[in-house]
Each structure stands twice: as C-alpha cells, then as structure tokens.
Scaffold this motif. Sequence first.
Motif, PDB file in Angstrom:
ATOM      1  N   ALA A 134       0.982  -1.121   0.094  1.00 17.46           N
ATOM      2  CA  ALA A 134       0.263  -0.127   0.410  1.00 17.46           C
ATOM      3  C   ALA A 134       0.770   1.293   0.028  1.00 17.46           C
ATOM      4  N   ALA A 135       2.161   0.769   0.715  1.00 17.37           N
ATOM      5  CA  ALA A 135       2.838   2.183   0.664  1.00 17.37           C
ATOM      6  C   ALA A 135       3.395   2.522  -0.453  1.00 17.37           C
ATOM      7  N   GLY A 172       1.871  15.864   6.864  1.00 19.82           N
ATOM      8  CA  GLY A 172       1.622  15.730   8.646  1.00 19.82           C
ATOM      9  C   GLY A 172       0.166  17.399   9.237  1.00 19.82           C
ATOM     10  N   LEU A 173      -0.004  18.099   8.148  1.00 13.91           N
ATOM     11  CA  LEU A 173      -1.544  18.606   8.470  1.00 13.91           C
ATOM     12  C   LEU A 173      -2.032  17.241   8.919  1.00 13.91           C
TER      13      LEU A 173
ATOM     14  N   ILE B 174       8.031  12.772   9.165  1.00 17.27           N
ATOM     15  CA  ILE B 174       8.446  11.426   9.526  1.00 17.27           C
ATOM     16  C   ILE B 174       7.763  10.088   8.550  1.00 17.27           C
ATOM     17  N   VAL B 175       5.865  10.562   8.182  1.00 19.47           N
ATOM     18  CA  VAL B 175       5.734   9.885   7.625  1.00 19.47           C
ATOM     19  C   VAL B 175       6.292   9.736   6.029  1.00 19.47           C
ATOM     20  N   ALA B 176       6.760  10.336   5.645  1.00 20.86           N
ATOM     21  CA  ALA B 176       7.480  11.423   4.420  1.00 20.86           C
ATOM     22  C   ALA B 176       8.404   9.651   3.935  1.00 20.86           C
ATOM     23  N   ARG B 177       9.493  10.474   4.898  1.00 29.80           N
ATOM     24  CA  ARG B 177      10.587  10.273   5.096  1.00 29.80           C
ATOM     25  C   ARG B 177      10.116   8.053   5.590  1.00 29.80           C
ATOM     26  N   GLY B 179       7.800   6.214   6.272  1.00 26.92           N
ATOM     27  CA  GLY B 179       6.557   5.671   6.197  1.00 26.92           C
ATOM     28  C   GLY B 179       6.588   5.513   4.408  1.00 26.92           C
ATOM     29  N   LEU B 180       6.309   6.276   3.819  1.00 29.21           N
ATOM     30  CA  LEU B 180       5.825   6.855   2.222  1.00 29.21           C
ATOM     31  C   LEU B 180       6.909   6.040   1.762  1.00 29.21           C
ATOM     32  N   ARG B 181       7.989   6.587   2.469  1.00 28.90           N
ATOM     33  CA  ARG B 181       9.439   6.757   2.003  1.00 28.90           C
ATOM     34  C   ARG B 181       9.838   7.343   0.104  1.00 28.90           C
ATOM     35  N   VAL B 182       9.287   8.709   0.074  1.00 28.47           N
ATOM     36  CA  VAL B 182       9.145   9.354  -1.054  1.00 28.47           C
ATOM     37  C   VAL B 182      10.328   9.736  -1.535  1.00 28.47           C
ATOM     38  N   GLU B 183      10.752   9.202  -2.381  1.00 27.64           N
ATOM     39  CA  GLU B 183      11.862  10.526  -2.455  1.00 27.64           C
ATOM     40  C   GLU B 183      11.703  11.536  -3.554  1.00 27.64           C
TER      41      GLU B 183
END
Lengths: 220, 220
Positions: A134-135, A172-173, B174-177, B179-183
């Motif tokens: 899902a991620a 985050g928001l 934190i979520v982006a880096r 969790g989702l690991r968005v590049e």
Amino acid sequence: MTAHTDDAAPAARRPRGRPRKSTPAVDTRGLIVRAAGTEFAAHGYDATSVRAVARRAGVDAALVHHYFDTKADLFAATVRVPVRPDRLVAEVLAGPRDAIGTSIVLAAVTALDDPKAGRRVIRLLHTALGQEFAATMLRQFLHHEVFGRIADELGGEQPELRASLAGSQMVGLIVARYGLRVEPLASASAEEVARRVGPIIQWHLTGDLPPLDTAQRTGE
Amino acid sequence: MTAHTDDAAPAARRPRGRPRKSTPAVDTRGLIVRAAGTEFAAHGYDATSVRAVARRAGVDAALVHHYFDTKADLFAATVRVPVRPDRLVAEVLAGPRDAIGTSIVLAAVTALDDPKAGRRVIRLLHTALGQEFAATMLRQFLHHEVFGRIADELGGEQPELRASLAGSQMVGLIVARYGLRVEPLASASAEEVARRVGPIIQWHLTGDLPPLDTAQRTGE
C-alpha cells in the motif's frame, strides 16, 4: 488499501454515458475497480496498465476507459481517495503563481473538513503505513501524478525534493488535524490553517519569502 | 499502542540501582509497563496516574518511581517510542534560540535514520491512526509533554497553535521519509533535510525569517 480490505466496496456510481458492453444487472464498474485493486497491489502503480486491469476484469480496455479516463482515475477509485491531489495541484498550478501555497492548503483542508472525507484519508494513510504494497502504491502515485508534475512545472533547483517536502507538510497537516486531532490545530478554521501553512508550501515550492511575514501578522 | 499489541514485550533493562521489592525471578519492570499500557489505553494519558499503574501492577508506587522518573518515561516505555520528543525539545529549548528548528530536525532525523527506530515510529503512528484510544494517548502526550512546553517557553501569539503546526511538519516529515519513503526525500542526508525543514520549524515556533533564505541558498 484496496476497496475491499478497508471498507465495504463502494456502490457503483451511475456513469454519465451509457456503458457499451455491460448489462444493467452486472456491476461492471465495481468489477473493474476490484480488478484494478488486485493489479495495483500486485505490481504497484507504475507497472500496472489499463490493459492488464481490463484483462483481469475480463472486459475490453475500451470499457475500462469508458468509466475511467486515466490510470490516476482508476487508482483514485480503487483506494477511494476522498480528495484528488493530482487534480487539485493541476488546478492550482494553472492559477496565479504567488498564491500556490495558500490555494493548495485551503482547497485540501476545505475538502477534508467533511468528516467522511477526513476519516477516509486517515484510513488510507493508516493502511499505507501498515502494508508495504500500500505504501508503494501511494508513493508511486504521489511521485508520478503529484510531485513529479509540480517539479516539471516549477523547475528551479532540486524541484523533486522541494515538491516532496511540500507534500510532507501536507501529509503532516492531515495526520495532525484529522488523525491525531491535535488542538488547537484540529479546530482552527480552514482559512487560518491556509494562512499559516500556505506560506510553507509556497516557500518549499517556489522559494518565495514575502507571504511568510504577512501570514504571521494576519494570524495574530 | 501497548507493548503487547504491536510487538513482543521488550526485555527488562537492568536498572541502575537495585529494586527494593522485586526478586530477580520476577520481571517487575515488564509487569509495570504492561499495567501502564492497560491504564493508558483505558483512561488516556492525562487521566492516568503513577499510583493507578502501581495499583494495577500490584506494586508500591515507589517501585514504579524506581524504574520510571516521570509519567512521560512510563508512557515512552509503554508505547516503545524510539525517540523522546519531550527530551529532545527540552534540550533544544535550552540551547541557542535561533537554532531551534535546525537542531530539532537534525536530532530527530539522525535518531530515526536508525532503521529499527524509523520502523518503530511508523508502527506507532500506524496504530494511532487506526485506534481511537491510541490516537488519544499520543495526542495527550504530545500536547502535555511537547507542544504545551514549547508554548510555555516561547510565548508570543497563539503559541500552542504554532507549536502544533511545527509538530505537524515533523510528523509529515516522518511519514514521508520513513513510512511512504517518498524520494528524493527518503534518501536525502540528515543535514540536507535539517537545512530545508529546520527553517520551517523555526518559523512556526519563533516567526524568525532569516534562516529561510540561507537554507534555500545552501541547498542549491
């Protein structure tokens, strides 16, 4: 993140035109959405094609296109995304450049302040943080349809990094306001949130500084 | 969000002093942590007392204090938080005021870049987004031990709103880096992330603008 893991499958919505090949008794749209969910989960967003979804659903690719114009539309229906970040960003990028940040925040928050939409986006993030596939799906969708487009449009130094940082502030928001419901952020008006977070998005995306000071003052 | 729902219970750590009432054969610390998990889950962070935890664990309150100095310590052990935001913020607030934002981001990202810590904080957020009681616990902890303290320390207009907005940027990062690991955000160095996100935190908390421009230039 597929429709059937999180929630009951959505009722088929009546398409604007008349489907070419389905009979009224068959929920063709639902069949396609379920097939898309399986394909996205198995192969990720990038490697899934409309053709493969049609094959799995046992229908013609033209019929998939009858219900869904693009792969992004198919994905949005599959994960039941309550707000379309790709469309929102496209609209905002077409408007005045110095209002990008505030426009994005105001549009997103206004849409997600609908309790059902807020709950749904949190459910989507919950699933993405708990399941690797899902991620991956969500990351690829955001990268391809949102951050990549912003970067292409804006240019400048390291546009993809800046787009992903703007995205991180939005995520985050959303988590703080609709998921953890941290006060006073959760109860602040959409306008106040846009005044305070819009300049951050603007700064990440364009490097513009002036709106920041204005926002501080008007927020007092 | 209790230790036993997410993960195996942590091995008891050897306390610095010698416990007054436990025998070596009994995992007193683990007993207390499990009791705390039950109390926090039932009553939230604010309404849980060390005394109630001791009563549920069947031990003296002094023994709880032997292992845990504060309720925040007890909470951190219960949910196995990999980084202590309350301590991090206290340290940073004691340092130079104009480096608050960059210091917070650099310390948090450096700690969470440890893969085990990063996974754990995502598991914590995943639980908080899926369970009402977990969201309440985390919200109350952040409000009482983190955002409230920042607000008390910094003052100015709407300090709690500004603290919660700074928190939202941290959560999104934190979520982006992790969790989702968005590049390319997931692979950017801790220093680069601090350069680009630190000024945002600084601006939310203090309204200082100058570091923003510096960050833009040094990021090129």
